[in-house]
Each structure stands twice: as structure tokens, then as C-alpha cells.
Design a protein around this motif. Structure first.
Motif, PDB file in Angstrom:
ATOM      1  N   GLU A   2       0.810  -1.213   0.000  1.00 30.70           N
ATOM      2  CA  GLU A   2       0.000   0.000   0.000  1.00 30.70           C
ATOM      3  C   GLU A   2       0.843   1.262   0.000  1.00 30.70           C
ATOM      4  O   GLU A   2       0.446   2.269  -0.573  1.00 30.70           O
ATOM      5  N   LYS A 144      -5.705   2.518  13.738  1.00 30.07           N
ATOM      6  CA  LYS A 144      -5.840   2.300  12.293  1.00 30.07           C
ATOM      7  C   LYS A 144      -4.841   1.285  11.738  1.00 30.07           C
ATOM      8  O   LYS A 144      -4.783   1.057  10.528  1.00 30.07           O
ATOM      9  N   LEU A 146      -3.092  -1.672  10.242  1.00 27.48           N
ATOM     10  CA  LEU A 146      -3.398  -2.921   9.548  1.00 27.48           C
ATOM     11  C   LEU A 146      -2.601  -4.068  10.160  1.00 27.48           C
ATOM     12  O   LEU A 146      -3.091  -5.202  10.269  1.00 27.48           O
ATOM     13  N   SER A 149      -4.319  -5.348  13.187  1.00 29.00           N
ATOM     14  CA  SER A 149      -5.538  -6.052  12.765  1.00 29.00           C
ATOM     15  C   SER A 149      -5.215  -7.455  12.276  1.00 29.00           C
ATOM     16  O   SER A 149      -5.914  -8.425  12.595  1.00 29.00           O
ATOM     17  N   ASP A 185     -14.311  -5.355  12.285  1.00 30.80           N
ATOM     18  CA  ASP A 185     -12.986  -4.890  11.875  1.00 30.80           C
ATOM     19  C   ASP A 185     -12.184  -6.021  11.237  1.00 30.80           C
ATOM     20  O   ASP A 185     -11.479  -5.813  10.234  1.00 30.80           O
ATOM     21  N   ASN A 188     -13.260  -6.797   7.774  1.00 31.31           N
ATOM     22  CA  ASN A 188     -12.743  -5.790   6.840  1.00 31.31           C
ATOM     23  C   ASN A 188     -11.287  -6.047   6.488  1.00 31.31           C
ATOM     24  O   ASN A 188     -10.883  -5.858   5.336  1.00 31.31           O
ATOM     25  N   VAL A 189     -10.478  -6.476   7.467  1.00 32.86           N
ATOM     26  CA  VAL A 189      -9.068  -6.707   7.178  1.00 32.86           C
ATOM     27  C   VAL A 189      -8.899  -7.933   6.287  1.00 32.86           C
ATOM     28  O   VAL A 189      -8.020  -7.966   5.417  1.00 32.86           O
ATOM     29  N   ARG A 191     -11.001  -8.839   3.966  1.00 30.18           N
ATOM     30  CA  ARG A 191     -11.332  -8.344   2.635  1.00 30.18           C
ATOM     31  C   ARG A 191     -10.174  -7.529   2.052  1.00 30.18           C
ATOM     32  O   ARG A 191      -9.827  -7.661   0.872  1.00 30.18           O
ATOM     33  N   LYS A 192      -9.555  -6.703   2.883  1.00 29.87           N
ATOM     34  CA  LYS A 192      -8.438  -5.863   2.435  1.00 29.87           C
ATOM     35  C   LYS A 192      -7.261  -6.714   1.976  1.00 29.87           C
ATOM     36  O   LYS A 192      -6.648  -6.436   0.932  1.00 29.87           O
ATOM     37  N   VAL A 193      -6.935  -7.730   2.739  1.00 30.61           N
ATOM     38  CA  VAL A 193      -5.816  -8.613   2.374  1.00 30.61           C
ATOM     39  C   VAL A 193      -6.080  -9.280   1.033  1.00 30.61           C
ATOM     40  O   VAL A 193      -5.192  -9.365   0.173  1.00 30.61           O
ATOM     41  N   GLU A 195      -7.972  -8.177  -1.381  1.00 27.88           N
ATOM     42  CA  GLU A 195      -7.894  -7.164  -2.439  1.00 27.88           C
ATOM     43  C   GLU A 195      -6.453  -6.923  -2.859  1.00 27.88           C
ATOM     44  O   GLU A 195      -6.133  -6.869  -4.055  1.00 27.88           O
ATOM     45  N   VAL A 196      -5.571  -6.786  -1.866  1.00 29.12           N
ATOM     46  CA  VAL A 196      -4.156  -6.540  -2.169  1.00 29.12           C
ATOM     47  C   VAL A 196      -3.547  -7.757  -2.852  1.00 29.12           C
ATOM     48  O   VAL A 196      -2.773  -7.628  -3.811  1.00 29.12           O
TER      49      VAL A 196
END
Length: 229
Positions: A2, A144, A146, A149, A185, A188-189, A191-193, A195-196
């Protein structure tokens, strides 16, 4: 990834080597010293002299610009460990685990890492601790993060633990900053992982110029800075 996808490519995909850096050398030494402190604590009270002797033993001069910079870091490390020992000498709590490795299978990607320390809390709940050198993290940084998380997700889903407290512990000022994560939370993490991971599989590595460029080892070969040279 990121911070800068292209830096990620240079470092982890192409594996272009870089030289040692003083902050990384120092950070590694301090982490080893903290781990040694808790190893000694299992045997009884820890003397500062014993810990500083270990600090001297593992010291490396890799990456320092000159003797002055090296001695400045060494002096800072000595003072930080002195305060660390004083702060912890009255505590009876010992970690459940140190440098706990995890490899969390999310189905389409395996997330691997290492948690600096896991401390016991009441009723089988735990605190996850990450030690930091350099600028002390703020409460906002912790809220915040990551990284924290991901640690909470791994502790819950792989280690079957209940991570009630997530803590950045700054060795610079010997102060902790703690936060929490809700089940939402952690969704969401995840999903974020994913995506990356998808972006990496698609080999999407655009440069992302910004403040981090000041400390990047790859500026000389980065297309975003080709007009500079």
C-alpha cells in the motif's frame, strides 16, 4: 504494497538487494534484547548489567554512517533498556509466547507473519504486543494499524486465542498504546488482504511518489524519479 506497489515489486518480487540501514540494525538488536529480558525473567529477577552485557554482545555496526552515529544509537539503546527494566521489574506477568509465527490460510492467500509477544489477560484472553523503535506510535496509529488487525485475525483464527488488547509498545519512550478490534474490523481486514493479493497476482505495481521516497533505496531506478537524475 500500500505504501508503494513498485517498491514492493523491487523488494519482494524482483528481490533487488539493498544495503543495511541503521534503523533496521538497531531495531533488530533492541527486539533481541527485549526477548532476552523475558527469557531471563523466567529464571528470576533480571539485572540491568546482565541485559546490557547481552546488548553489547549482539551489537552490530552494519549500516551506520560513521562512529558518531553508531555511538548515538548505542547510547539511546542503553538508556531505553535501562528504563525498560525499571518499568517491568515490579510486574509478575510473563509472556505466553514470544515471536509467535503464524501462517493464516484465508483460502485464496496465506498470510504469514510473526507476533513479537503474547501476554495473558483474564479468562484466557490475551494481549498482542508489537515493539517499536523510532517515532513512538500515536493512539491513531494503533487504532488504524493494519498490522495489529492482521495479528488479531491470526491470533483468533489460527491460534484460537481471544485478542482483547492490541498494543504498540514504544521502546523510545517506554510507553504502550493499546487498541481493540471488533469482529467487523476483522472481516474488513480479511477483505483488504484479499484485495491486495489480487492486485499483486495481476502484477499491478505502479509507483506511488510521496514522503516515503525520501527513505527509499530504489529511487535511482524508479521511473517516477527518472527526471531527477
Amino acid at each position: 504494497y500500500e505504501n508503494c506497489p513498485l517498491k514492493f515489486k523491487f523488494s519482494y518480487h524482483l528481490k533487488i538487494p539493498t544495503g543495511p540501514q541503521p534503523a533496521l540494525t538497531f531495531g533488530n538488536i533492541m527486539h533481541q534484547s527485549v526477548r532476552r529480558y523475558f527469557e531471563l525473567r523466567k529464571l528470576g529477577p533480571v539485572s540491568l548489567d546482565a541485559l546490557l552485557a547481552y546488548f553489547e554482545q549482539i551489537w552490530k555496526d552494519a549500516g551506520f554512517e560513521d562512529e558518531y552515529q553508531e555511538q548515538a544509537y548505542k547510547k539511546a539503546g542503553t538508556e531505553q533498556l535501562r528504563t525498560f527494566v525499571k518499568r517491568h521489574e515490579a510486574s509478575s506477568t510473563l509472556p505466553i509466547s514470544a515471536e509467535a509465527h503464524f501462517a493464516l490460510d484465508l483460502g485464496d492467500v496465506v498470510l504469514e507473519g510473526r507476533i513479537d509477544q503474547i501476554n495473558p489477560l483474564k479468562d484466557h484472553h490475551v494481549e498482542l504486543v508489537d515493539y517499536k523503535t523510532g517515532r513512538p506510535p500515536s493512539q491513531k496509529d494503533a487504532d488504524k494499524s493494519l498490522q495489529l488487525s492482521v495479528y488479531a485475525l491470526a491470533a483468533r483464527d489460527q491460534m484460537q486465542l481471544k485478542p482483547d488488547r492490541l498494543t504498540f509498545y514504544s521502546l523510545t519512550n517506554n510507553q504502550p498504546v493499546s487498541t481493540v478490534r471488533t469482529p467487523k474490523d476483522l472481516e474488513n481486514v480479511t477483505r483488504k488482504v484479499r484485495e491486495v493479493a489480487t492486485q499483486i497476482r495481476l502484477q499491478l505495481f505502479p509507483p506511488q511518489p510521496g514522503f516515503v521516497c525520501k527513505y527509499c533505496d530504489y529511487v535511482m531506478i524508479c521511473p517516477a524519479h527518472e527526471d531527477t537524475f
